[in-house]
Design a protein around this motif. Sequence first.
Motif, short mmCIF file in Angstrom:
data_model
loop_
_atom_site.label_atom_id
_atom_site.label_comp_id
_atom_site.label_asym_id
_atom_site.label_seq_id
_atom_site.Cartn_x
_atom_site.Cartn_y
_atom_site.Cartn_z
N ALA A 70 0.86 -1.17 0.00
CA ALA A 70 0.00 0.00 0.00
C ALA A 70 0.90 1.23 0.00
N LEU A 71 0.29 2.39 -0.15
CA LEU A 71 1.07 3.61 -0.10
C LEU A 71 1.68 3.79 1.28
N SER A 431 1.59 -3.77 -5.35
CA SER A 431 0.48 -2.85 -5.58
C SER A 431 1.00 -1.44 -5.81
N LEU A 435 -0.01 0.89 -8.86
CA LEU A 435 -0.54 2.25 -8.73
C LEU A 435 0.31 3.26 -9.50
N ASP A 441 -6.31 5.14 -8.46
CA ASP A 441 -5.96 5.48 -7.09
C ASP A 441 -6.10 4.26 -6.18
N GLU A 442 -5.59 4.41 -4.96
CA GLU A 442 -5.52 3.26 -4.05
C GLU A 442 -6.89 2.73 -3.67
N TYR A 445 -8.17 0.62 -6.48
CA TYR A 445 -7.43 -0.64 -6.51
C TYR A 445 -7.95 -1.60 -5.44
N ASP A 446 -8.11 -1.10 -4.22
CA ASP A 446 -8.61 -1.95 -3.14
C ASP A 446 -10.01 -2.47 -3.47
#
Length: 714
Positions: A70-71, A431, A435, A441-442, A445-446
């Motif tokens: 993740a970010l 991921s 991205l 955007d996250e 994606y989720d």
Amino acid sequence: MAESLNFDWVPFYREVAQKLLSYKDNRATLVAEIKEVFASIGLALSKLNKRNDATDIDPFTVFGLFNKRALPETRIKIMTGLAQKWNISAAVPQSLLGIPVIMPLNAVFHPFEEDDTPNISLLWRLFEVALSYAESNDAAKRAELLTLIDSAVNMRSNAFGKVTMGLYWIAPETYLNLDSRNRWYIFETNKLPTDFVKTLPLYGQKFSALLYLGTMEKIRDFLKTRGQSFMEFSNDAYQYSEEVNAIIAGEDGNDAPPPNDGVNYWTYAPGENARLWDDFYKNGIMGIGCNELGDIRQYKTKEDIRKVFQEKGKSSQSFKNDTLASWQFANEMKVGDIVFVKKGTKKILGWGIVQSDYLYDASRDESSYRNIRNVDWKVNEEKESPDKFAQKMLTKVTDYSEFVNQLKELYSIDESGPEIEQTKTASPYTSVDFLNEAYMDEAEYDLVCNLLERKQNIILQGAPGVGKTFIAKRLAYSIIGEKDENRVQLIQFHQSYSYEDFIMGYRPTESGDKPFEIKYGAFYDFCKKAEDDDGNKYFFIIDEINRGNISKIFGELFMLLEKDKHGEKIRLMYKNEQFTIPKNVFIIGMMNTADRSLAILDYALRRRFAFYEIKPAFESRGFKEYQTRLDNPLFNKLISCVKRLNAAIKTDSSLGKGFCIGHSYFCGLTPEGISETSLDAIIEYEIIPLLEEYWFDELDNVNNWSDQLRNSIR
């Protein structure tokens, strides 16, 4: 190096691990507190079991909550919430250097389907013993640790990379993570001395806890001589893999080797008329001539090699075959590839598995070749080839699947065996990589990942040029965690595609005695491969899914498409065989919403798939950053015009949002290469023909918007 790198996460992770020990016998409270933390920071908590009503959790899964792909800001936000809840005194880390991360859909360490108390309790015991052993190095604890690691690795959905990653999180000074990046860095890059790597217990061996600890200890001792820690080593592996991925993506202009995507197949001639075969077979090597090149690793591109051939040969001919063979032998062939030895154009002498990277041995006689690789030759038995070989010293035949299958059948090669399996590696892909590439955007994606997990089948639909195919493959890679082509397959449906192409059917042969035989289709073969590897996810991607006759193509398997039917068996049409779609097979379909020729999908198909619309990404953070990097006024004006055009298309009663112009038409440009000419080509040869198709009976609209697009770059 220690002064220049910031591993401030280590004391925080250490304190979190000690805090978790206090919840060992109070796990329901732990789950409740984690839910409170995620609610307080405004993030959705990933499902911890199938019913999403978990009251039990293992400690490695807790660590996985803030060590998923993740970010960085998202991970730091989760750690901040936990620190406040548990009164953690160590500072929340701001640098995440050297921390391996786990795949979002594989972040639960215990079996996902239900709360499994025995397995969760075993993981708690592993957690406790691993922390104790890290402090004491006690022999009795070591013996128990070995048993617990082996048990954890053998749990459904776990693997040794995942388990060792968990151990590294909780005690990074003691345990080495053997995720895919680190394994690649250790065993394939020559970053560690070759003689040292060959002494590692896990070199060429299947994983066991005993071999893992032995390897870990030897590498730790080696790193001490360099003044390095496991954290620095893990960061070096990550940084180097990113450099290689950039080269593979073509960012440096060199002829880079392709990603390490699994087993490739080669045909190879050991000298003229196979004169060196006996010697090579006896000594476990293969070699090519081209001694005039010296060490091939010194050449940066194929063109550099070609120039040497031309200079030495005093000739202007292309030397195409020799150049390609030399380059591929040194740069593209890899450990685990399968080599078929040929003699002439119809004889095959045997086969083997490549065991080493390219070596240049100046001590060898020139007539016996100095450019070599070590090979585990499996068979020395002459057979007749099913087809003629190319007249080349070395030929990559991976893409000729029917020919490769015929060669494998000659020697009954079964790639499910451990010797082949242990050599399969692939380039890491996270991921974050997704991205950065997909302009999504996250949160989107989720959502897509969750839809895919819930339904197991998803259709990505959208207008032309939104990057559906690009996104589909990279979505699969990001969930897998690496670019593993063995677990991702892409096909395309069309009006003539049939059950016989997809599952199985009779096909003509060249034999007069048996004019027809059953041939297996793409989906049948893919499901069988996934069935033999049920611990890993497999992704079958279907482009233009609504161009095919779905019920005809899937036949009796149509009912098995539903997630809860995966794993159930049904008798096949052409064969008295019980067949299933394995539970680890995911299907990603793609559908162009602007194609007027397509029939409406039936409700039965819609019920079995989740549908997600991929929209033009001009407003996404990724595209805006790309636009900023280009820093071109003409490009900015063109994109503004396209946005206005899309607004008009959305409100057109005969079109709508499914016909908008996608962003991928404008991707792939560079600040150096962008110009009025390149933008004009996009407008004239890609966008305007599309508008002519959209408004085939409204020429005023076509002319109006064509003029606006052209004027935007004038």
